[in-house]
Every structure is written in structure tokens, then in C-alpha cells.
Design an enzyme around this catalytic site. Structure first.
Site, PDB file in Angstrom:
ATOM      1  N   CYS A 163       1.434 -10.155  -4.007  1.00  0.00           N
ATOM      2  CA  CYS A 163       0.344  -9.567  -3.224  1.00  0.00           C
ATOM      3  C   CYS A 163       0.109 -10.322  -1.925  1.00  0.00           C
ATOM      4  CB  CYS A 163      -0.942  -9.545  -4.052  1.00  0.00           C
ATOM      5  SG  CYS A 163      -2.396  -9.016  -3.113  1.00  0.00           S
ATOM      6  N   CYS A 207       0.374  -6.663  -0.832  1.00  0.00           N
ATOM      7  CA  CYS A 207      -0.879  -6.091  -0.333  1.00  0.00           C
ATOM      8  C   CYS A 207      -1.314  -6.648   1.015  1.00  0.00           C
ATOM      9  CB  CYS A 207      -2.007  -6.345  -1.337  1.00  0.00           C
ATOM     10  SG  CYS A 207      -1.551  -6.143  -3.061  1.00  0.00           S
ATOM     11  N   LYS A 252       1.196  -5.975   3.995  1.00  0.00           N
ATOM     12  CA  LYS A 252       1.276  -4.508   4.106  1.00  0.00           C
ATOM     13  C   LYS A 252       0.035  -3.945   4.795  1.00  0.00           C
ATOM     14  CE  LYS A 252      -0.617  -2.318   1.076  1.00  0.00           C
ATOM     15  NZ  LYS A 252      -0.042  -1.818  -0.168  1.00  0.00           N
ATOM     16  N   TYR A 312       5.101   4.335  -3.513  1.00  0.00           N
ATOM     17  CA  TYR A 312       4.027   4.023  -2.577  1.00  0.00           C
ATOM     18  C   TYR A 312       4.468   2.928  -1.614  1.00  0.00           C
ATOM     19  CZ  TYR A 312       2.672  -0.163  -5.250  1.00  0.00           C
ATOM     20  OH  TYR A 312       2.661  -1.381  -5.871  1.00  0.00           O
ATOM     21  N   GLU A 334       4.383   3.700   2.349  1.00  0.00           N
ATOM     22  CA  GLU A 334       3.535   2.822   3.161  1.00  0.00           C
ATOM     23  C   GLU A 334       4.348   2.159   4.271  1.00  0.00           C
ATOM     24  OE1 GLU A 334       0.088   1.428  -0.025  1.00  0.00           O
ATOM     25  OE2 GLU A 334       1.934   0.269   0.132  1.00  0.00           O
ATOM     26  N   HIS A 354     -24.721  11.077   6.710  1.00  0.00           N
ATOM     27  CA  HIS A 354     -24.108  11.940   7.728  1.00  0.00           C
ATOM     28  C   HIS A 354     -24.077  11.233   9.081  1.00  0.00           C
ATOM     29  CE1 HIS A 354     -22.835  15.743   9.408  1.00  0.00           C
ATOM     30  NE2 HIS A 354     -23.765  15.642  10.355  1.00  0.00           N
ATOM     31  N   GLU A 401     -19.360  11.744   2.440  1.00  0.00           N
ATOM     32  CA  GLU A 401     -20.400  12.711   2.077  1.00  0.00           C
ATOM     33  C   GLU A 401     -19.826  14.030   1.593  1.00  0.00           C
ATOM     34  OE1 GLU A 401     -22.811  14.483   5.157  1.00  0.00           O
ATOM     35  OE2 GLU A 401     -21.341  13.954   6.691  1.00  0.00           O
TER      36      GLU A 401
END
Length: 599
Positions: free
Chosen positions: A161, A166, A169, A302, A306, A574, A579
């Protein structure tokens, strides 16, 4: 055990002056401490256990000792009880530990070995487990050794990671997003005439400097917590004995009462001509000294998508070669939308093909590679020249060369994964496993961290809490992020049957994209609800900007039993992307149009 300064049983005699409420409360506390202290003494005496009592009011610096003790245990009350260096708590927690068997477990201390715990693997999960065990007073060692990739890449403490996963990346993903923001900025009034270009070397240097700081901080933390860190390759030789081989080939041997396997995974290779000689993987990309140029990404995991996404976002010519489906294991509707967005933004896809050979036709940094690929559906072959070939076809567990067969730990022979029970215990009772090596568990850094921490607390502390592997959120950091939690639509249908589900969905247009003139009705949200469980949300899916940040919040709600009605009752913020989940009305079964025409 300890008692507080000035709290021995010296009470006022009858007939003395009337006590103030504060004084009476102080007497009450003293009596309570005395009673509970005696209860604990009686418990240990009944178990035939030797114990020592430190009466803090009998030592000169009792107040200072009490202050430090509070810092160590985070407990202000007394008695403050430690068993074999493990903090149990006060009277109530000690009796609770006795009732559920944890006290007896703590009392059965094994001093026949060098260490209480040896962790094999210094990634996120292994470090989490080691640090927590040390916090609980245990003698801990971490063995960590990175076998260099075929291209010679290696790295420091912290695992995949931090070093090749992670962290770099996400930073390269951010670099690509900044490029898109530069384009958007003109529509918002920013004027600049100079040509803007990306400098690969500057980016990788900055990212590697950050990673080096993390490597150092991990080593420093282990040192501060008293964890022994050995930069050597660990391999079992006996049930409780491990061989540690350093980079010079020197061997050392250590024993431990318990072991945790946290060795993680490494990228898989194709097994074809030229793959290890000329191809790179994610092990190499993030520290690559030169810009990769025209790149072929093999695989649509993935990791593959990515990398393809941020490389294209940095202005490179990128092709993804796909053998079968995109993002296997993820919701396939969402996966195809991810692929469609990539394709619209310059990533080319070569579907139903797989490489059969890679040949170097020109040396350089980068050089030129000829890739021959064959169709998975017929005899057709294609040839193409690329500067870099990045393999992202999956990962293999690092479990086959650590001596597990010598001590009888079972692994899945096909995958290398380790089957464990619900407390991460292998078939050999004193050997545990966490992280990506586990069979049937999510391969995610936060999962390993949580599992490692909770495992240490169960092994060495007064805890029974297990890691919860259900409804774990994750995000694919493609240019348009995909966040999800719970079941894919395919899996939900398999588990609950289609007729028992209601899928609410909509397309939406982020406000920030409107002025910039970007992709109306590309972002997408859907929830999958169990109609016969109060429309409980069993699957959450979002394709849009900042999907990771949004998904993290809804994941907590899903842990609490989120339903469609609760979403309806929630007032949205908002204008935000999140939302949209509070106003979902259209179901898939209705067939109604989901395109949006306003904010």
C-alpha cells in the site's frame, strides 16, 4: 495492582466534626477502592497466583507514579491491574475477564520462546498487529524482506500500500486530476498563455520522497514501541522456530509463542516469452525513472484501469488489452461505465486478446517493445509497438516459500491463499494470518489494519472482538471514481433473487462540470434494496467525482442498517454529488428515463 496515594483506610472516628459533602464522597471512594482491591486479592489468591501490590501512598513519589500509570493504562481509577504485562483494567473488568476465560489465558504466559509474537511481513496489517501487541506489553518481532522484482525494484518498510499501491497510485491519480482541472479552469476565467506540460521525473521524485518519509516513520514507531524489526526473509523451520535470511545470505533463528503471517501478494506474470525480461508491473511503475511513453496495460483489474486512467490523464498514449471482462468481481454495469468513460477520454481498449510474446526491438528509457497478441475467440493475431508494457493480470499470495509445509499450515494449492476460521487462525493453532493472503476476504489495506489490530487484542488483551468483513467499502480510483459498498447487482440477484430486489438509480451532472462543459449524464448512482427487509440497502454504487469520500460516509450508514426510507428522510447538502442518494425515485423495473436536465 496499585492503590492511590493517600487512600488507605484511615477514616474519621465517631463523634468528629460533621463532614462536608466533598469529604464524604472522598471517604466513599476510599472505601470502594479498598473493597474492590480486597476482592481482586481474594480472586488471585483463589487461583493460586502470585501477585505484587504497589501501594502508591507508601512510596515517596506515589503521585508521580500514579500520573505515569494513568498515561500507560488510560485508567484513572484503582485498582489498576496488569497480568503478565497486559493491562486488564479495574476490578469489574478483571472479574469479567475471569468469567469469560480471558484471565486464565493471560495467566498461561509462555516464557519458553524468544518472543511472544513474530509477525512475518511488514505491510499495513503486519505492522498494525505488531504495534498493538507491543502496546499490550508483549515482546514482538517483525520480519520484513522485499524480494526485488524482475526489473530490480524493491522498497522499504510498509508493504504494498505505502510503497507500490494505494499511496503512490492515489498521488498519481491526483496528478492527472490536476491536469483536468487546468483544462476546466479556462472556462472559469483563468487565463494563461504559457504551454503547460507534465514532468514525470519531478512527480515521481516528489512521490518517492513522501514514501521514504513514511518508511522512516514506520521504523521509528516500531523502535519507540520496542518492536524488534529485522530486514530479513522469514521461513518456518519448526513449529515455533523461524529462519531469517538477510540480503547477504546470513541466517539467524528465532522462536515465538505465536506467529502471524502477513506476507501479502505480488504481481502475477504471464509466463510468456519476454514478460519478466521486458514488462513492468505496479511494483516498478511508481518509481520508474523515465516517462513510460506509449503504454500497453495488460489486464482490466482495478490496478490496470487505475494505472491506464492516470497515465492517459498525464497525456500518454494508452491501450488496455482485455482478456474477458472489466473489473472482475465488481458490479458489471458500473464496470462498463468506468470503461466507457476511459474510452471517451482517450484510453483505447483491445478486447478479447491476450499477449503471446514480448520482444525488445530497441533499447532505451523507454525503449521499444513488439507485442504479439492472440484473440481469445479465434486464430487472429495482432502485432503492435509500445514503449512500455505494464502487466496487471492479478496477484499471487506470498505463501509458497515461507516453510508453511514444514509446520503443516494448509493453503489453497491453486491460489496460495490461507484458509482461516473467524478469528484468523490457521489449522495450526499458534499460527494466524491476516491481510491479502486470506482466502475469501477483501484484499484491502484498511481490512488488514483492522484485522491485525483486533487479532492482537484477542491474543494478548481482554478482548473478544472479531473483524467484520461484511459491507466493506472500496473505491476504484479511475479518472471518474467508482465507489461501492455491499453487493454488486449480480451478487444481490444471486443471494436474494431478482423479484425480491428493487434497484433505484439515476444519472447526474455535478455542478462543477456544468460551466466546464463536461460530460452531461455520465455520472451514475444506484442502490440495491431488499424489498422484504424494509427496503434495506444491500448494495451502494457511485460513479462520480470524489466517490471515495462519498462512499465512506454511506458505508457507516450501511453498518447501521440503512434503508431506502432513511435515505428519503435525510435532507441532502446542496449542491453536492452525495445528495443524489437522498432523492432517488426511479426504479430500474419502472423503465423510466433517468437523464437529468438541471441541478
Amino acid at each position: 495492582m496499585s492503590s492511590p496515594p493517600g487512600r488507605r483506610a484511615r477514616l474519621s472516628s465517631p463523634g468528629t466534626s460533621r463532614q462536608t459533602p466533598d469529604a464524604r464522597e472522598e471517604v466513599r471512594r476510599r472505601l470502594k477502592d479498598l473493597i474492590e482491591g480486597n476482592r481482586v486479592k481474594e480472586l488471585f489468591s483463589s487461583l493460586g497466583v502470585d501477585y505484587n501490590i504497589l501501594e502508591l501512598d507508601q512510596v515517596d513519589d506515589g503521585a508521580n507514579v500514579q500520573e505515569v500509570l494513568t498515561e500507560i493504562s488510560n485508567q484513572k481509577t484503582v485498582p489498576n491491574i496488569f497480568v503478565n504485562k497486559v493491562h486488564v483494567g479495574g476490578c469489574d473488568r478483571t472479574f469479567q475477564a475471569h468469567k469469560n476465560g480471558l484471565l486464565q489465558k493471560l495467566l498461561q504466559e509462555d516464557s519458553a520462546h524468544d518472543y511472544d509474537l513474530i509477525v512475518i511481513g511488514g505491510g499495513s496489517g503486519g505492522l498494525s498487529c505488531a504495534k498493538e501487541a507491543a502496546n499490550l506489553g508483549k515482546k514482538v518481532m517483525v520480519l520484513d524482506f522485499v524480494v526485488p522484482s524482475p526489473q530490480g525494484s524493491s522498497w522499504g518498510l510498509g508493504g504494498t500500500c505505502v510503497n507500490v499501491g494505494c499511496i503512490p497510485k492515489k498521488l498519481m491519480h491526483q496528478a492527472a486530476l490536476l491536469g483536468q482541472a487546468l483544462q476546466d479552469s479556462r472556462k472559469f476565467g483563468w487565463e494563461y498563455n504559457q504551454q503547460v506540460r507534465h514532468n514525470w521525473e519531478a512527480m515521481t521524485e516528489a512521490i518517492q520522497n513522501h514514501i521514504s518519509s513514511l518508511n522512516w516513520s514506520y521504523r521509528l514507531t516500531l523502535r519507540e514501541k520496542g518492536v524488534a524489526y529485522v530486514n530479513s526473509y522469514g521461513e518456518f523451520v519448526e513449529l515455533h522456530k523461524i529462519k531469517a535470511t538477510n540480503k547477504k545470505g546470513q541466517e539467524s533463528f528465532y522462536t515465538a509463542s505465536k506467529f502471524v503471517i502477513a506476507t501479502g501478494e505480488r504481481p502475477r506474470y504471464l509466463g510468456i516469452q519476454g514478460d519478466k525480461e521486458y514488462c513492468i508491473t505496479s511494483d516498478d511503475l511508481f518509481s520508474l525513472r523515465y516517462c513510460p511513453g506509449r503504454t500497453l496495460v495488460v489486464g482490466a483489474s482495478y490496478v490496470g484501469l487505475e494505472c491506464a486512467g492516470f497515465l492517459a490523464g498525464l497525456g500518454l498514449d494508452v491501450t488496455v488489452m482485455v482478456r474477458s471482462v472489466l473489473l472482475r468481481g465488481f458490479d458489471q454495469e458500473m464496470a462498463e461505465k468506468v470503461g466507457s468513460y476511459l474510452e471517451q477520454h482517450g484510453v483505447k481498449f483491445q478486447r478479447k486478446f491476450t499477449p503471446v510474446s514480448v520482444q525488445q526491438v530497441e533499447k532505451g528509457s523507454p525503449g521499444k517493445l513488439k507485442v504479439v497478441a492472440k484473440s481469445t475467440e479465434g486464430p487472429e493475431t495482432v502485432e503492435e509497438i509500445y514503449n512500455t508494457v505494464l502487466l496487471a493480470i492479478g496477484r499471487e499470495s506470498c505463501t509458497r516459500k515461507i516453510g508453511l509445509e514444514k509446520i503443516g499450515v494448509k493453503i489453497n494449492e491453486k491460489t496460495g491463499k490461507i484458509p482461516v476460521n473467524d478469528v484468523e487462525q490457521t489449522n495450526v493453532p499458534h499460527v494466524y494470518a491476516i491481510g491479502d493472503v486470506l482466502e475469501g476476504k477483501p484484499e484491502l489495506t484498511p481490512v488488514a489494519i483492522q484485522a491485525g489490530k483486533l487479532l492482537a487484542r484477542r491474543l494478548f488483551g481482554a478482548s473478544l472482538e472479531k473483524c467484520d468483513y461484511i459491507n466493506v467499502p472500496t473505491t476504484v480510483f479511475t479518472p471518474l471514481e467508482y465507489g461501492c459498498c455491499g453487493l454488486s447487482e449480480e451478487k444481490a440477484i444471486e443471494v436474494y433473487k431478482k423479484e425480491n430486489l428493487e434497484v433505484y438509480h439515476t444519472l447526474f451532472w455535478p455542478l462543477e462540470w456544468t460551466v466546464a462543459g463536461r460530460d452531461n449524464n455520465t455520472c451514475y448512482a444506484k442502490i440495491i434494496c431488499n424489498k422484504f427487509d424494509n427496503e434495506r440497502v444491500v448494495g451502494f454504487h457511485l460513479l462520480g467525482p470524489n466517490a471515495g469520500e462519498i462512499t465512506q460516509g454511506f458505508a457507516a450508514a450501511m453498518k447501521c442498517g440503512l434503508t431506502k426510507q432513511l435515505l428519503n428522510d435525510t435532507i441532502g447538502i446542496h449542491p453536492t454529488c452525495g445528495e443524489v442518494f437522498t432523492t432517488l425515485e426511479i426504479t430500474k423495473s419502472s423503465g423510466l428515463d433517468i437523464t437529468q436536465k438541471g441541478c
